[in-house]
Design a protein around this motif. Structure first.
Motif, short mmCIF file in Angstrom:
data_model
loop_
_atom_site.label_atom_id
_atom_site.label_comp_id
_atom_site.label_asym_id
_atom_site.label_seq_id
_atom_site.Cartn_x
_atom_site.Cartn_y
_atom_site.Cartn_z
N MET A 1 0.85 -1.22 0.05
CA MET A 1 -0.12 0.03 -0.24
C MET A 1 0.89 1.09 -0.19
N THR A 2 1.90 1.25 0.86
CA THR A 2 2.63 2.38 0.78
C THR A 2 3.45 2.76 -0.53
N ALA A 3 3.97 1.48 -0.97
CA ALA A 3 4.56 1.66 -2.42
C ALA A 3 3.78 2.21 -3.32
N SER A 4 2.25 1.82 -3.21
CA SER A 4 1.47 2.31 -4.38
C SER A 4 1.06 3.84 -4.10
N ASP A 5 0.95 4.31 -2.80
CA ASP A 5 0.73 5.70 -2.56
C ASP A 5 2.17 6.42 -2.79
N LEU A 6 3.37 6.06 -2.27
CA LEU A 6 4.46 6.79 -2.42
C LEU A 6 4.95 6.66 -4.02
N LEU A 7 4.87 5.78 -4.33
CA LEU A 7 5.47 5.49 -5.84
C LEU A 7 4.50 5.92 -6.89
N SER A 8 3.44 6.50 -6.70
CA SER A 8 2.32 6.66 -7.60
C SER A 8 2.97 7.58 -8.93
N THR A 9 4.02 7.97 -8.99
CA THR A 9 4.44 8.67 -10.51
C THR A 9 5.23 7.80 -11.14
N ALA A 10 5.75 6.53 -10.60
CA ALA A 10 6.36 5.69 -11.35
C ALA A 10 5.66 5.30 -12.57
N ALA A 11 6.39 4.88 -13.73
CA ALA A 11 5.81 4.40 -15.00
C ALA A 11 5.07 3.10 -14.79
N GLN A 12 5.54 2.12 -14.02
CA GLN A 12 4.98 0.94 -13.72
C GLN A 12 5.54 0.42 -12.47
N LEU A 13 4.76 -0.05 -11.40
CA LEU A 13 5.05 -0.55 -10.26
C LEU A 13 4.91 -2.18 -10.03
N ILE A 14 6.03 -2.82 -9.86
CA ILE A 14 5.56 -4.41 -9.55
C ILE A 14 6.37 -4.61 -8.13
N VAL A 15 5.45 -5.01 -7.11
CA VAL A 15 6.02 -5.50 -5.95
C VAL A 15 6.33 -6.89 -5.77
N LEU A 16 7.31 -7.27 -5.15
CA LEU A 16 8.00 -8.43 -5.22
C LEU A 16 8.31 -8.87 -3.88
N GLY A 17 8.29 -10.41 -3.68
CA GLY A 17 8.58 -10.93 -2.43
C GLY A 17 8.80 -12.36 -2.57
N ASP A 18 9.35 -12.85 -1.46
CA ASP A 18 9.78 -14.39 -1.50
C ASP A 18 8.76 -15.19 -0.86
N ARG A 19 8.82 -16.32 -0.45
CA ARG A 19 7.59 -17.31 -0.31
C ARG A 19 6.87 -16.56 0.85
N GLU A 20 7.20 -15.81 1.79
CA GLU A 20 6.57 -15.23 2.80
C GLU A 20 5.31 -14.21 2.18
N PHE A 21 5.66 -14.17 1.11
CA PHE A 21 4.64 -12.96 0.40
C PHE A 21 3.65 -13.80 -0.23
N ASP A 22 3.63 -15.13 -0.26
CA ASP A 22 2.49 -15.92 -0.62
C ASP A 22 1.41 -16.00 0.27
N ILE A 23 0.44 -14.61 0.31
CA ILE A 23 -0.56 -14.28 1.03
C ILE A 23 -1.89 -14.18 0.34
#
Ligand SMILES: [Mn+2]
Length: 460
Positions: free
Chosen positions: A164-186
């Motif tokens: 959520m923070t990335a989405s708010d803060l990096l809203s001016t990025a051309a594209q945003l891809i959030v990335l995580g390891d196995r703990e991010f399998d949520i």
């Protein structure tokens, strides 16, 4: 009104809190240390550094907020991978009387946790800085209680929060891809990914699919797109790593909400599933298998294999956050060896260490001569100081002129190297030279900023 706190760090006296924070950070980068005696410069500086870390007004949030805003500015208009991960800071064998910590991952040693997110340029793979981080302790108590649903949800919530923070803060990025390891399998994350944001996670759970099949079995009747070579990172220091020949398959899967999933979450979610598996592992090595879940499309893309390969490449940018954690801990700033014992101070120090670790990596990367903007690494004050001092460091011969485009990272690095004592002839300047030069430049920039601020105060 309460008297404004004053700090004396390095060569500077009478710093206000924000200035002290900025200078402390630069001093950590420049000295490559978290030892407050070194960072502070002298006894007064050491005491000031302690006082700064212990100030009730200084929080990790404030330190990280400043860093996050700077990173956001660097991300504007670029395709960004925001990699997140959790690391543990564990004081095993270093039992000073630590106050206010909880158990580390082993349930015994005092320690704390840091969940961080860094931004990486998806195309040139440059580390752009820290986006956000959360620092916390686990509450003590029996292991069973800590494993309870509640805590698990709380810790997995940090991943959703960072997205959520990335989405708010990096809203001016051309594209945003959030990335995580196995703990991010949520599952909750898959259905609550902010609009316009993409996700790549390593699959940890063999989830149930809508057709009653299991996720890991899904590719059994998918065609192979083709094979590719991937570098397998070293498993432990000293291990050289290897190149693995892998085959890639991908397709769409419809995942069913887990039994204990949140009531409000939709019952299914459709994602792309990728399976990367090694064809002939060398003798004695286990074949690698990477299972990735992503919102990025593969099926129906003009070149499906290329789309799948791109997802694998993006996932592998996760090494950047591992690199930042290493630079913050044993391989760099040695946060776990600090003499600071009190939790609130440790958390502030951890926030500074995280940002400083990312900055250090950026400076070392920049030596290679990059066309990226200097503002990726340096504040406006530092760039202004570089602009002022730059011409005085140039000599008469072509070799002694800064050959790089003004305002680029390479241009800044040339100035830093010169300040660090590099003579333009032997190249390239080493990390020690860069550190020494950065120390000089940061000092000049801070001195300039302090002088300006003091002037402001005098204006009636
Ligand atoms: Mn992890």
């Amino acid at each position: 009104m309460a008297a404004e706190e004053q700090f004396h760090i390095g060569y500077f006296g009478d710093l206000r809190r924000e200035q002290a924070g900025a200078i402390l950070l630069e001093r950590v980068v420049a000295t490559g240390s978290l030892v407050l005696r070194k960072v502070g410069g002298d006894r007064a500086g050491e005491l000031s550094a302690h006082r700064f870390l212990g100030s009730p007004h200084v929080t990790p949030e404030e330190i990280l907020d400043t860093a996050g805003r700077r990173t956001a500015a660097a991300c504007a208009g670029r395709r960004i991978v925001a990699a997140q991960d959790t690391t543990e800071i564990n004081f095993k064998g270093r039992h000073l009387r630590r106050e206010g910590l909880g158990p580390a991952g082993d349930g015994e040693t005092p320690g704390f946790f840091c969940h961080a997110m860094v931004a990486i340029d998806a195309d040139d793979e440059a580390l752009l800085g820290v986006v956000d981080a959360r620092i916390w302790t686990r509450s003590p108590g029996p292991v069973a209680a800590r494993r309870s649903r509640d805590i698990e949800d709380k810790e997995s919530f940090r991943w959703l929060e960072a997205s959520m923070t990335a989405s708010d803060l990096l809203s001016t990025a051309a594209q945003l891809i959030v990335l995580g390891d196995r703990e991010f399998d949520i599952y909750s994350q898959f259905v609550r990914i902010p609009p316009g944001v993409h996700l790549i996670a390593r699959a940890a759970h063999n989830r149930r699919l809508a057709d009653d099949e299991r996720l890991f079995d899904a590719p059994s009747d998918w065609r192979d797109f083709g094979t590719m070579d991937v570098r397998v990172p070293p498993a432990r220091p000293g291990d050289p790593g290897r190149i693995a020949h892998v085959r890639v398959r991908a397709g769409r899967v419809c995942i069913v909400k887990p039994r204990h999933g949140a009531k409000t979450d939709p019952k299914t979610v459709t994602l792309t599933y990728l399976e990367v598996s090694e064809i002939k592992p060398p003798k004695g090595k286990t074949a690698i298998t990477w299972r990735l879940l992503t919102t990025l499309p593969v099926a129906g893309e003009p070149d499906e294999f290329a789309a799948a390969q791109e997802i694998v490449r993006l996932y592998r940018l996760r090494w950047r956050i591992e690199q930042v954690f290493r630079a913050m801990k044993s391989d760099g700033l040695r946060l776990e060896e600090t003499q600071v014992t009190q939790a609130a101070r440790l958390f502030n120090l951890a926030a500074i260490a995280l940002v400083a670790a990312a900055r250090t990596i950026q400076l070392v990367d920049a030596r290679d001569g990059s066309r990226r903007p200097a503002s990726d690494v340096a504040d406006q004050a530092v760039i202004a100081a570089a602009e002022a001092i730059g011409p005085t460091l140039e000599g008469k011969t072509a070799r002694q002129k800064n050959p790089h485009e003004r305002g680029s990272l390479a241009w800044l690095c040339w100035i830093i190297a010169r300040l660090g004592g590099w003579n333009c002839y032997y190249k390239p300047p080493g990390p020690k030279t860069i550190r020494a030069g950065w120390n000089e430049l940061a000092a000049m920039a801070a001195g300039y900023a302090v002088a300006m601020a003091q002037q402001d105060v005098r204006i009636p």
